[in-house]
Design a protein around this motif. Sequence first.
Motif, PDB file in Angstrom:
ATOM      1  N   ALA A  56       0.835  -1.194   0.000  1.00 37.95           N
ATOM      2  CA  ALA A  56       0.000   0.000   0.000  1.00 37.95           C
ATOM      3  C   ALA A  56       0.877   1.254   0.000  1.00 37.95           C
ATOM      4  CB  ALA A  56      -0.917  -0.012   1.216  1.00 37.95           C
ATOM      5  N   ILE A  57       1.389   1.611  -1.181  1.00 36.54           N
ATOM      6  CA  ILE A  57       2.238   2.803  -1.258  1.00 36.54           C
ATOM      7  C   ILE A  57       1.582   3.952  -1.997  1.00 36.54           C
ATOM      8  CG2 ILE A  57       4.355   1.448  -1.169  1.00 36.54           C
ATOM      9  CD1 ILE A  57       4.638   2.349  -4.177  1.00 36.54           C
ATOM     10  N   SER A  58       0.425   3.719  -2.606  1.00 41.16           N
ATOM     11  CA  SER A  58      -0.225   4.786  -3.362  1.00 41.16           C
ATOM     12  C   SER A  58      -0.542   5.957  -2.441  1.00 41.16           C
ATOM     13  CB  SER A  58      -1.506   4.277  -4.013  1.00 41.16           C
ATOM     14  OG  SER A  58      -1.198   3.329  -5.005  1.00 41.16           O
ATOM     15  N   GLY A  59      -0.266   7.155  -2.933  1.00 43.83           N
ATOM     16  CA  GLY A  59      -0.540   8.362  -2.160  1.00 43.83           C
ATOM     17  C   GLY A  59       0.674   9.263  -2.089  1.00 43.83           C
ATOM     18  N   LEU A  60       0.585  10.230  -1.219  1.00 49.69           N
ATOM     19  CA  LEU A  60       1.641  11.238  -1.084  1.00 49.69           C
ATOM     20  C   LEU A  60       2.618  10.885   0.027  1.00 49.69           C
ATOM     21  CD1 LEU A  60      -0.486  14.482  -1.456  1.00 49.69           C
ATOM     22  CD2 LEU A  60       1.008  13.442  -3.157  1.00 49.69           C
ATOM     23  N   TRP A  61       3.897  11.138  -0.253  1.00 53.78           N
ATOM     24  CA  TRP A  61       4.983  10.908   0.696  1.00 53.78           C
ATOM     25  C   TRP A  61       5.874  12.141   0.669  1.00 53.78           C
ATOM     26  CZ3 TRP A  61       5.652   5.911   3.003  1.00 53.78           C
ATOM     27  CH2 TRP A  61       4.729   4.959   2.568  1.00 53.78           C
ATOM     28  N   GLN A  62       6.557  12.414   1.788  1.00 51.08           N
ATOM     29  CA  GLN A  62       7.488  13.547   1.852  1.00 51.08           C
ATOM     30  C   GLN A  62       8.781  13.099   2.508  1.00 51.08           C
ATOM     31  OE1 GLN A  62       5.709  16.894   3.837  1.00 51.08           O
ATOM     32  NE2 GLN A  62       4.489  17.444   2.062  1.00 51.08           N
ATOM     33  N   ALA A  63       9.866  13.775   2.112  1.00 50.44           N
ATOM     34  CA  ALA A  63      11.173  13.478   2.699  1.00 50.44           C
ATOM     35  C   ALA A  63      12.006  14.746   2.745  1.00 50.44           C
ATOM     36  CB  ALA A  63      11.887  12.417   1.865  1.00 50.44           C
ATOM     37  N   GLN A  64      12.769  14.886   3.809  1.00 50.19           N
ATOM     38  CA  GLN A  64      13.768  15.948   3.900  1.00 50.19           C
ATOM     39  C   GLN A  64      15.048  15.354   3.324  1.00 50.19           C
ATOM     40  OE1 GLN A  64      13.195  19.124   4.914  1.00 50.19           O
ATOM     41  NE2 GLN A  64      15.277  19.577   4.272  1.00 50.19           N
ATOM     42  N   TYR A  74      16.266  20.025   0.829  1.00 49.79           N
ATOM     43  CA  TYR A  74      14.963  20.236   0.200  1.00 49.79           C
ATOM     44  C   TYR A  74      13.912  19.302   0.794  1.00 49.79           C
ATOM     45  CZ  TYR A  74      17.277  22.942  -3.435  1.00 49.79           C
ATOM     46  OH  TYR A  74      17.990  23.891  -4.118  1.00 49.79           O
ATOM     47  N   GLN A  75      12.709  19.811   0.878  1.00 50.14           N
ATOM     48  CA  GLN A  75      11.558  18.984   1.234  1.00 50.14           C
ATOM     49  C   GLN A  75      11.021  18.430  -0.087  1.00 50.14           C
ATOM     50  OE1 GLN A  75      10.478  18.511   4.416  1.00 50.14           O
ATOM     51  NE2 GLN A  75       8.868  17.133   3.800  1.00 50.14           N
ATOM     52  N   GLU A  76      11.224  17.144  -0.317  1.00 50.83           N
ATOM     53  CA  GLU A  76      10.806  16.522  -1.576  1.00 50.83           C
ATOM     54  C   GLU A  76       9.494  15.774  -1.373  1.00 50.83           C
ATOM     55  OE1 GLU A  76      12.306  17.758  -3.864  1.00 50.83           O
ATOM     56  OE2 GLU A  76      14.468  17.500  -3.825  1.00 50.83           O
ATOM     57  N   ARG A  77       8.695  15.708  -2.455  1.00 48.39           N
ATOM     58  CA  ARG A  77       7.384  15.047  -2.430  1.00 48.39           C
ATOM     59  C   ARG A  77       7.346  13.927  -3.460  1.00 48.39           C
ATOM     60  NH1 ARG A  77       2.588  17.956  -0.706  1.00 48.39           N
ATOM     61  NH2 ARG A  77       1.598  16.990  -2.495  1.00 48.39           N
ATOM     62  N   TYR A  88       3.837   4.427 -10.991  1.00 49.50           N
ATOM     63  CA  TYR A  88       3.919   5.682 -11.721  1.00 49.50           C
ATOM     64  C   TYR A  88       3.534   6.811 -10.787  1.00 49.50           C
ATOM     65  CZ  TYR A  88      -1.095   4.836 -12.471  1.00 49.50           C
ATOM     66  OH  TYR A  88      -2.423   4.575 -12.303  1.00 49.50           O
ATOM     67  N   GLY A  89       3.660   8.034 -11.266  1.00 45.40           N
ATOM     68  CA  GLY A  89       3.354   9.206 -10.460  1.00 45.40           C
ATOM     69  C   GLY A  89       4.411  10.265 -10.682  1.00 45.40           C
ATOM     70  N   SER A  90       4.801  10.948  -9.595  1.00 46.05           N
ATOM     71  CA  SER A  90       5.818  11.997  -9.720  1.00 46.05           C
ATOM     72  C   SER A  90       6.691  12.026  -8.483  1.00 46.05           C
ATOM     73  CB  SER A  90       5.148  13.365  -9.931  1.00 46.05           C
ATOM     74  OG  SER A  90       4.396  13.718  -8.783  1.00 46.05           O
ATOM     75  N   ALA A  91       7.875  12.596  -8.658  1.00 45.34           N
ATOM     76  CA  ALA A  91       8.829  12.789  -7.572  1.00 45.34           C
ATOM     77  C   ALA A  91       9.509  14.132  -7.812  1.00 45.34           C
ATOM     78  CB  ALA A  91       9.867  11.668  -7.559  1.00 45.34           C
ATOM     79  N   THR A  92       9.642  14.929  -6.761  1.00 49.36           N
ATOM     80  CA  THR A  92      10.328  16.206  -6.934  1.00 49.36           C
ATOM     81  C   THR A  92      11.827  16.013  -6.757  1.00 49.36           C
ATOM     82  OG1 THR A  92      10.083  16.831  -4.604  1.00 49.36           O
ATOM     83  CG2 THR A  92       8.338  17.548  -6.122  1.00 49.36           C
ATOM     84  N   PHE A  93      12.583  16.859  -7.446  1.00 50.17           N
ATOM     85  CA  PHE A  93      14.034  16.945  -7.276  1.00 50.17           C
ATOM     86  C   PHE A  93      14.327  18.429  -7.140  1.00 50.17           C
ATOM     87  CE2 PHE A  93      18.342  17.478  -8.988  1.00 50.17           C
ATOM     88  CZ  PHE A  93      19.028  16.649  -8.126  1.00 50.17           C
ATOM     89  N   THR A 164       2.135  11.053   3.981  1.00 49.64           N
ATOM     90  CA  THR A 164       1.381  12.224   4.433  1.00 49.64           C
ATOM     91  C   THR A 164      -0.088  11.856   4.455  1.00 49.64           C
ATOM     92  OG1 THR A 164       1.021  13.158   2.233  1.00 49.64           O
ATOM     93  CG2 THR A 164       3.067  13.770   3.344  1.00 49.64           C
ATOM     94  N   GLY A 165      -0.917  12.713   5.004  1.00 44.26           N
ATOM     95  CA  GLY A 165      -2.339  12.423   5.113  1.00 44.26           C
ATOM     96  C   GLY A 165      -3.143  12.782   3.879  1.00 44.26           C
ATOM     97  N   ASN A 166      -2.497  13.248   2.820  1.00 46.46           N
ATOM     98  CA  ASN A 166      -3.223  13.682   1.626  1.00 46.46           C
ATOM     99  C   ASN A 166      -3.687  12.488   0.797  1.00 46.46           C
ATOM    100  OD1 ASN A 166      -2.757  16.303   2.381  1.00 46.46           O
ATOM    101  ND2 ASN A 166      -0.931  16.498   1.128  1.00 46.46           N
ATOM    102  N   PRO A 167      -4.739  12.657  -0.012  1.00 47.44           N
ATOM    103  CA  PRO A 167      -5.247  11.554  -0.828  1.00 47.44           C
ATOM    104  C   PRO A 167      -4.257  11.176  -1.936  1.00 47.44           C
ATOM    105  CG  PRO A 167      -6.395  13.584  -1.366  1.00 47.44           C
ATOM    106  CD  PRO A 167      -5.500  13.885  -0.187  1.00 47.44           C
ATOM    107  N   PRO A 168      -4.337   9.913  -2.421  1.00 48.61           N
ATOM    108  CA  PRO A 168      -3.419   9.469  -3.467  1.00 48.61           C
ATOM    109  C   PRO A 168      -3.739  10.076  -4.824  1.00 48.61           C
ATOM    110  CG  PRO A 168      -4.995   7.740  -2.950  1.00 48.61           C
ATOM    111  CD  PRO A 168      -5.231   8.870  -1.961  1.00 48.61           C
ATOM    112  N   LEU A 169      -2.744  10.039  -5.705  1.00 47.13           N
ATOM    113  CA  LEU A 169      -2.889  10.474  -7.093  1.00 47.13           C
ATOM    114  C   LEU A 169      -3.898   9.572  -7.784  1.00 47.13           C
ATOM    115  CD1 LEU A 169      -1.626  12.074  -9.582  1.00 47.13           C
ATOM    116  CD2 LEU A 169      -0.166  10.094  -9.853  1.00 47.13           C
TER     117      LEU A 169
END
Length: 174
Positions: A56-64, A74-77, A88-93, A164-169
């Motif tokens: 169960a990994i679908s959804g939003l994650w954050q990392a310092q 950076y705070q990456e999402r 699939y999805g997205s990752a910030t850099f 994070t508590g936000n809904p998944p993509l």
Amino acid sequence: MNDSRTRLDKINTRIRNNPVLSLLLAVSTLVIGLSTFTNATRNLLDLFSGAEQRPAISGLWQAQVSYDWPNAHYQERFDFAGSDRQLYGSATFTGSPNGILEGEIAGDILRFITKTPESLGSGPVQETIHRYQGKLIGDEIKFVMQTEGGYSPHVPVEFTAKRTGNPPLQPAAN
């Protein structure tokens, strides 16, 4: 001479009188029976063992994330979705979102890449590839990210992403 035997009786007699055909039919029946039993057993074992269940990994994650150049924190999402082994999805850099490419999940291990442009002054833009490998442990993913290409070499960067508590993509509707 009128033969009162049915067609089934005639076929049965021919089979009994031909030992090669009898053996072939017996072996074929045995192979089909074993194959059916083996597949049914495997399906039952998979059902009870939960084999190949998607984590169960679908959804939003954050990392310092602290990168390997000065003052690069950076705070990456990460926004994950997919099915079965697909990811699939997205990752910030450095705060900029990038699409996930070649994403896959195998057990509790996930792998994917992202690509970003890198420029140095007025020089040409070079493509940089970021290879991510993560291990899901509860509501955390322990990542190692290796950057390739660009203008300078980089060491692998380790960090932990938290759910994070936000809904998944959600995939786009067609």
